[in-house]
Design an enzyme around this catalytic site. Structure first.
Site, mmCIF file in Angstrom:
data_model
loop_
_atom_site.group_PDB
_atom_site.id
_atom_site.type_symbol
_atom_site.label_atom_id
_atom_site.label_comp_id
_atom_site.label_asym_id
_atom_site.label_seq_id
_atom_site.Cartn_x
_atom_site.Cartn_y
_atom_site.Cartn_z
ATOM 1 N N ARG A 88 -43.000 -55.770 -27.152
ATOM 2 C CA ARG A 88 -43.008 -55.525 -28.379
ATOM 3 C C ARG A 88 -44.515 -54.975 -28.672
ATOM 4 N NH1 ARG A 88 -38.440 -55.721 -28.388
ATOM 5 N NH2 ARG A 88 -36.934 -56.859 -29.349
ATOM 6 N N ARG A 130 -36.226 -63.323 -17.933
ATOM 7 C CA ARG A 130 -35.290 -62.293 -17.101
ATOM 8 C C ARG A 130 -35.902 -61.023 -16.777
ATOM 9 N NH1 ARG A 130 -31.848 -64.149 -21.260
ATOM 10 N NH2 ARG A 130 -30.183 -65.705 -20.948
ATOM 11 N N ILE A 131 -36.495 -60.292 -17.822
ATOM 12 C CA ILE A 131 -36.889 -59.046 -17.522
ATOM 13 C C ILE A 131 -38.287 -59.133 -16.713
ATOM 14 C CG2 ILE A 131 -37.977 -56.960 -18.401
ATOM 15 C CD1 ILE A 131 -35.994 -57.467 -20.988
ATOM 16 N N THR A 163 -43.579 -53.005 -22.396
ATOM 17 C CA THR A 163 -42.036 -52.726 -22.824
ATOM 18 C C THR A 163 -41.276 -53.854 -23.568
ATOM 19 O OG1 THR A 163 -41.114 -53.431 -20.592
ATOM 20 C CG2 THR A 163 -41.172 -51.338 -20.751
ATOM 21 N N HIS A 214 -39.117 -46.091 -27.516
ATOM 22 C CA HIS A 214 -38.225 -47.377 -27.249
ATOM 23 C C HIS A 214 -36.952 -47.230 -26.630
ATOM 24 C CE1 HIS A 214 -38.086 -51.736 -29.674
ATOM 25 N NE2 HIS A 214 -37.298 -51.401 -28.593
ATOM 26 N N GLU A 218 -43.022 -47.883 -35.625
ATOM 27 C CA GLU A 218 -41.925 -46.889 -35.130
ATOM 28 C C GLU A 218 -41.298 -46.350 -36.139
ATOM 29 O OE1 GLU A 218 -39.464 -48.947 -32.207
ATOM 30 O OE2 GLU A 218 -41.328 -49.858 -31.022
#
Length: 335
Positions: A242, A161-162, A240, A290, A271
């Site tokens: 992982r 989708r992205i 963007t 993030h 992170e």
């Protein structure tokens, strides 16, 4: 009948908590930092449901020590922080929030692409920290030169989708679109003129490489030294997806030795990123915490979707965004 208890691991939008409170006794961890693992374990032991984020480690040890736990509702698309196989074995439902953050993440990906290609962060620092003033240059024909995107090749690694939305925007910029994905996307090829490539050819041809893969055993460190060496010296890597898809040590080496021109990163292997990390020393690296899904609209939709998954379960229904479908064979939904 006693109401089920849900532990929410971070402050979320009040609309989501209000919905949850109609079906659950709600406890919220109200600190900005995530709950320590021992605290999370303690809360899980007393909870019927957990409302979690990617920063929460929901491993088999925790799940095995939570006898009342029936559902873990994740406020994220990804769920690599949850031992889904163990949850299924124990009859614990796992849900996520797919689809709602496509636009926000795609927009942010393009913010990173533009920032790296046109050196926006460098330019801001150049003015803000007084370098422009000290040099007294005014306008200079060789100052802050970036690259135009029109006519360049945008490589999409993961055409979900992205990735497909990022590609669509790239097409509007006049870019050539190539991609690598688990399967061919014939419809996208037809709509955007996108061309399928092997991973190696994608790396060789891309001027901008944009990563949109989930983290799995197969994708962990998919981009390492040998892959980075295949890329153009003028290429920009954008992630963007992982953090662990890219071998951080290899990326630092690639930037230091000039294998690629720049990087723009919203996700990292560890992170939060330590401010002394080598990545922070590069002027040609754009860093974000993030934050790709961080719009009010998207985060509210995510919060509500996670709550709606919990409500459906409390009503004895299969949650609409169930990750481990096979769990239904182990235990029926409801308390």
């Amino acid at each position: 009948m006693k109401r089920p208890r849900v532990f929410v691991t971070r402050e979320v939008f009040p609309e989501a908590l209000e919905l949850l409170s109609k079906y659950y006794d709600v406890e919220v961890w109200d600190k900005y930092q995530p709950p320590p693992y021992e605290t999370l374990l303690s809360k899980a032991r007393e909870a019927d449901a957990l409302y979690t984020l990617l920063t929460d480690r929901i491993d088999c040890d925790l799940l095995s020590q939570a006898p009342r736990l029936r559902i873990v509702a994740q406020m994220a698309v990804g769920f690599d922080n949850i031992d889904v196989e163990c949850a299924t074995r124990l009859g614990i439902y796992v849900t996520n929030t797919p689809g709602v953050l496509t636009e926000a993440t795609a927009e942010f990906t393009w913010a990173l692409i533009l920032a790296a290609a046109r050196r926006v962060v460098e330019a801001d620092h150049f003015v803000r920290w007084g370098e422009w003033w000290r040099l007294r240059t005014g306008w200079h024909p060789m100052m802050m030169l970036g690259v135009e995107l029109r006519g360049k090749t945008l490589g999409i690694l993961g055409m979900g989708r992205i990735g497909s939305r990022v590609a669509e925007i790239g097409k509007a910029f006049g870019m050539r679109i190539i991609y690598h994905s688990r399967s061919r996307k014939r419809e996208i090829e037809k709509e955007l003129g996108a061309e399928y490539r092997s991973l190696e050819d994608l790396l060789r041809e891309s001027d901008i490489l944009s990563i949109h893969l989930p983290l799995t055993d197969e994708t962990r460190h998919l981009i390492g030294e040998s892959e980075l060496k295949l890329m153009k010296k003028t290429a920009i890597l954008v992630n963007t997806g992982r953090g662990a898809i890219v071998d951080t040590g290899a990326l630092v080496k690639a930037l230091r030795e000039g294998w690629i021109a720049a990087a723009a990163l919203d996700v990292f292997e560890e992170e939060p990123l330590n401010p002394n990390h080598p990545l922070t020393a590069f002027k040609n690296v754009v860093l974000a915490p993030h934050a790709a899904s961080a719009t009010r609209e998207t985060r509210l939709r995510m919060a509500m979707m996670a709550a709606e998954n919990l409500v459906a379960f409390a009503q004895g229904k299969v949650p609409p965004n169930l990750v481990n479908r096979e769990v239904v064979k182990v235990r029926q939904p409801g308390f």
